[in-house]
Design an enzyme around this catalytic site. Structure first.
Site, PDB file in Angstrom:
ATOM      1  NE  ARG A 203      -0.901  -6.313   0.021  1.00 14.45           N
ATOM      2  CZ  ARG A 203      -0.344  -5.177  -0.363  1.00 14.45           C
ATOM      3  NH1 ARG A 203      -0.070  -4.242   0.549  1.00 14.45           N
ATOM      4  NH2 ARG A 203      -0.073  -4.945  -1.634  1.00 14.45           N
ATOM      5  CE  LYS A 226       2.263  -9.684  -2.136  1.00 10.54           C
ATOM      6  NZ  LYS A 226       1.025 -10.167  -2.803  1.00 10.54           N
ATOM      7  CG  HIS A 280      -6.471 -10.046  -0.818  1.00  8.17           C
ATOM      8  ND1 HIS A 280      -5.444  -9.367  -0.199  1.00  8.17           N
ATOM      9  CD2 HIS A 280      -6.428  -9.665  -2.117  1.00  8.17           C
ATOM     10  CE1 HIS A 280      -4.797  -8.628  -1.072  1.00  8.17           C
ATOM     11  NE2 HIS A 280      -5.385  -8.775  -2.249  1.00  8.17           N
ATOM     12  NE  ARG A 283      -4.455  -4.679  -1.597  1.00  8.49           N
ATOM     13  CZ  ARG A 283      -3.727  -3.578  -1.405  1.00  8.49           C
ATOM     14  NH1 ARG A 283      -3.930  -2.841  -0.318  1.00  8.49           N
ATOM     15  NH2 ARG A 283      -2.824  -3.193  -2.272  1.00  8.49           N
ATOM     16  CG  HIS A 306      -1.826  -1.569  -6.716  1.00  7.78           C
ATOM     17  ND1 HIS A 306      -3.081  -1.575  -7.288  1.00  7.78           N
ATOM     18  CD2 HIS A 306      -1.836  -2.574  -5.790  1.00  7.78           C
ATOM     19  CE1 HIS A 306      -3.819  -2.528  -6.733  1.00  7.78           C
ATOM     20  NE2 HIS A 306      -3.086  -3.135  -5.822  1.00  7.78           N
ATOM     21  CE1 TYR A 315     -10.239  -4.272  -7.127  1.00  8.56           C
ATOM     22  CE2 TYR A 315      -8.129  -3.177  -7.468  1.00  8.56           C
ATOM     23  CZ  TYR A 315      -8.872  -4.174  -6.883  1.00  8.56           C
ATOM     24  OH  TYR A 315      -8.275  -5.077  -6.052  1.00  8.56           O
TER      25      TYR A 315
END
Length: 359
Positions: A203, A226, A280, A283, A306, A315
């Protein structure tokens, strides 16, 4: 009558200590919760531990303050979430917390979606879903902390179903144009931060806050992320040298946020991005090209940090195998293959059909 159906749910009306004792009325969203409350109150009365439930007079804003003081202050975005909850309280009119029900929330949601933002645009349903999540999480946390002794009024209320957003990422020629514009502006910090994001899937904030001691042994170590999950990503020696060149040996590597400079470079490169997809997009670009180049989806999950594979699966559709199967296994391709086989067999009936290769 002990339990009966009412407009707001299921109402328990009992005297746990028997006739002549204190009467208790409580309304729950489900019959099961009402029955459980009735059993609990009777059991406490039988053991002599029953006490008349305290009346709940707190307003919604009082719950927000209690939530923050007991738990919210520990969250990274606690202050921001508190601000949003306070704004939500104001829009709801700061009612008594006991007056918040599933029905009242659905009515608020309908009214909210008919409003417009300060920019003159309709309120995004995703914004309302975030409000739903914040309020429900607040009630759920207070219940766990035993600060709220009633049901979560939003439990079981579905959020607005949204279409999956388009997956936006930069094509190779767009990346080249962007890097050229950043290099021409001579803003080397922003250029290097952009390269770090493209090379690691970081990020923007993670790359911009990077400290010199977190760059070692050919790896970038991201901490205070995050979701609080630390991760280490290898980078090329050339990029590592570029990151270190002319920068401190300890402490923060970059002294600016670089957000505005990046925004201007995107504009000069004639790259159009949807709202909320500025930095973003880097990313998304890393993850998308990782899969386009036949990367492993489980490895990508770890690289991006994640928590669940579901977050990474968006993705997967870019993987070459996935795309080639759509080309090879669609019904039109099947018909064309069959027609090719029939044409060859018509010319040479002795030909083995399995030996005919079609493309």
């Amino acid at each position: 009558m002990a339990i009966r159906k009412v407009t707001r749910g299921w109402q328990v009306d009992i005297q746990p200590e028997g006739r002549g004792g204190r009467r208790v009325r409580r309304t729950f969203q489900t019959k099961r919760a009402a029955e459980q409350f009735k059993v609990e109150q009777k059991a406490l009365a039988n053991t002599g531990e029953w006490r008349a439930p305290e009346r709940e007079h707190r307003r919604l804003l009082d719950l927000v303050v209690d939530w923050f003081d007991l738990y919210g202050f520990t969250l990274k975005d606690g202050e921001n979430r508190k601000t949003k909850l306070i704004s939500l309280c104001e829009r709801l009119g700061n009612p008594r917390a006991t007056n918040i029900t599933g029905e009242s929330w659905l009515r608020y949601r309908k009214k909210r979606l008919e409003q417009y933002s300060q920019r003159g645009k309709p309120i995004n349903p995703n914004t309302v879903n975030h409000e739903h999540a914040y309020l429900s999480a607040m009630f759920g946390t207070l219940i766990k902390l035993r600060s709220w002794k009633r049901d979560n009024p939003l439990r079981g209320i579905p959020k607005i179903k949204l279409d999956e957003p388009d997956l936006i990422y930069l094509e190779l020629e767009e990346i080249v144009r962007l890097l050229d514009e950043l290099a021409a502006s001579r803003n080397l910090d922003v250029l290097v931060i952009t390269k770090l994001c493209l090379a690691t899937g970081a990020r923007w904030g993670e790359a911009q806050r990077l400290e010199a001691q977190r760059l070692r042994n050919g790896q970038v170590h991201f901490i205070r992320t995050k979701n609080s999950k630390a991760r280490a990503i290898p980078i090329a020696p050339e990029l590592e040298a570029e990151v270190r060149q002319g920068r401190p040996q300890t402490g923060p590597l970059f002294r600016i946020s670089g957000y505005d400079a990046f925004k201007h470079a995107v504009s000069r490169a004639n790259i159009c991005l949807p709202d909320g997809q500025l930095t973003h997009v880097l990313r998304h670009t890393f993850a998308s090209h990782f899969m386009i180049n036949d990367g492993n989806i489980l490895k990508l999950k770890d690289i991006l940090g994640h928590k669940t594979l579901a977050m990474t699966m968006r993705y997967a559709k870019l993987a070459p195998r996935h795309l080639s199967q759509a080309l090879e296994k669609n019904p039109l391709q099947t018909i064309q293959c069959q027609q090719s086989v029939n044409a060859v067999m018509k010319k040479d009936p002795k030909k083995n059909p399995e030996a005919i290769v079609t493309f």
